[in-house]
Design an enzyme around this catalytic site. Structure first.
Site, short mmCIF file in Angstrom:
data_model
loop_
_atom_site.label_atom_id
_atom_site.label_comp_id
_atom_site.label_asym_id
_atom_site.label_seq_id
_atom_site.Cartn_x
_atom_site.Cartn_y
_atom_site.Cartn_z
N SER A 92 6.54 4.58 3.86
CA SER A 92 6.37 3.31 4.59
C SER A 92 7.74 2.86 5.03
CB SER A 92 5.74 2.25 3.68
OG SER A 92 5.83 0.96 4.27
N TYR A 134 5.24 -3.42 -4.05
CA TYR A 134 4.96 -2.37 -3.06
C TYR A 134 6.25 -1.73 -2.59
CZ TYR A 134 3.04 -0.22 1.19
OH TYR A 134 2.66 0.67 2.17
#
Length: 240
Positions: free
Chosen positions: A141, A154
């Site tokens: 990501s 995250y």
């Protein structure tokens, strides 16, 4: 009939989003696919769609959050499906909330699925892949290199996954194994509808799963002597 040189891929999180789109892109490119997810019905539907492209496609329900069974489960899938040339680690979860408030259980759940299960999948595939070379793609990501408030757990997991990818690339290069970290910005998938994510973004401006899938396909089809070690993929609309 499959040609003897047909590649075989194992894709996690293959029942929806990037995983599903990657499975279908691979199938159209003539790559056999072993599909892993915890939702059997959705997974079988993807396998059926992939078979329509003329490739071998099998669904293998497996909950990657159950860490104690991941390595042996992935190894068993590879034994049954056949030698794996491409591993796409796509399964993961989103999580929003401040670091001050997150519970230890939630913190551990994010790290377990986004990092540790990936390691377990890799360890389940590596012994066989070392014999023939191959490509491992970890879907990271933009949050693996950039932090965002209230996405701390995250971001920490994705920073760790990027470090895992880079270290693995160095360790396995001598075995003919390429490792690619795909780092997309926001992608319009069902992650935004999950109970662990509270965010209000314009999803129409995000990347689509299909665009990410085509980028993954491109990386695995590079000549054997080349590798994209890290690819940051962003929406041209200017959104994260």
């Amino acid at each position: 009939m499959n040609h003897p040189t047909t590649k075989q891929a194992l894709i996690t999180g293959a029942s929806s989003g990037i995983g599903k789109a990657t499975a279908l892109a691979f199938a159209k490119a003539g790559i056999n696919v072993a599909l892993v997810s915890r939702t059997p019905e959705k997974l079988e539907a993807v396998a059926l769609a992939a078979r329509l492209a003329g490739v071998k496609a099998e669904a293998y329900p497996l909950d990657l959050a159950a860490l104690e069974q991941v390595r042996t489960g992935i190894s068993a899938i590879a034994s049954e499906f056949g030698p794996i040339d491409i591993l796409v680690n796509n399964a993961g979860m989103g999580y929003t909330g401040s670091l001050a408030a997150i519970s230890l259980a939630d913190w551990q759940r994010v790290q377990d699925l986004n990092v540790t299960s990936v390691l377990q999948c890799i360890q389940g595939i590596l012994p066989g892949m070392r014999d023939r070379g191959g490509t491992i793609v970890n879907v990271v990501s933009i949050a693996g290199s950039q932090v965002f408030p209230n996405w701390g757990a995250y971001c920490a997991s994705k920073f760790a996954l990027l470090a895992l990818s880079k270290t693995l690339a160095m360790e396995e290069r001598r075995h003919g194994i390429r490792v690619t970290a795909i780092c997309p910005g926001s992608v319009n998938t069902s992650i935004w509808d999950t109970e662990t994510v509270q965010a209000d973004f314009d999803r129409t401006a995000m990347l689509t799963p299909e665009v990410v899938a085509e980028s993954i396909l491109y990386t695995v089809q590079l000549p054997a002597g080349a590798v994209i070690e890290e690819l940051t993929l962003m929406s041209n609309a200017g959104v994260f």
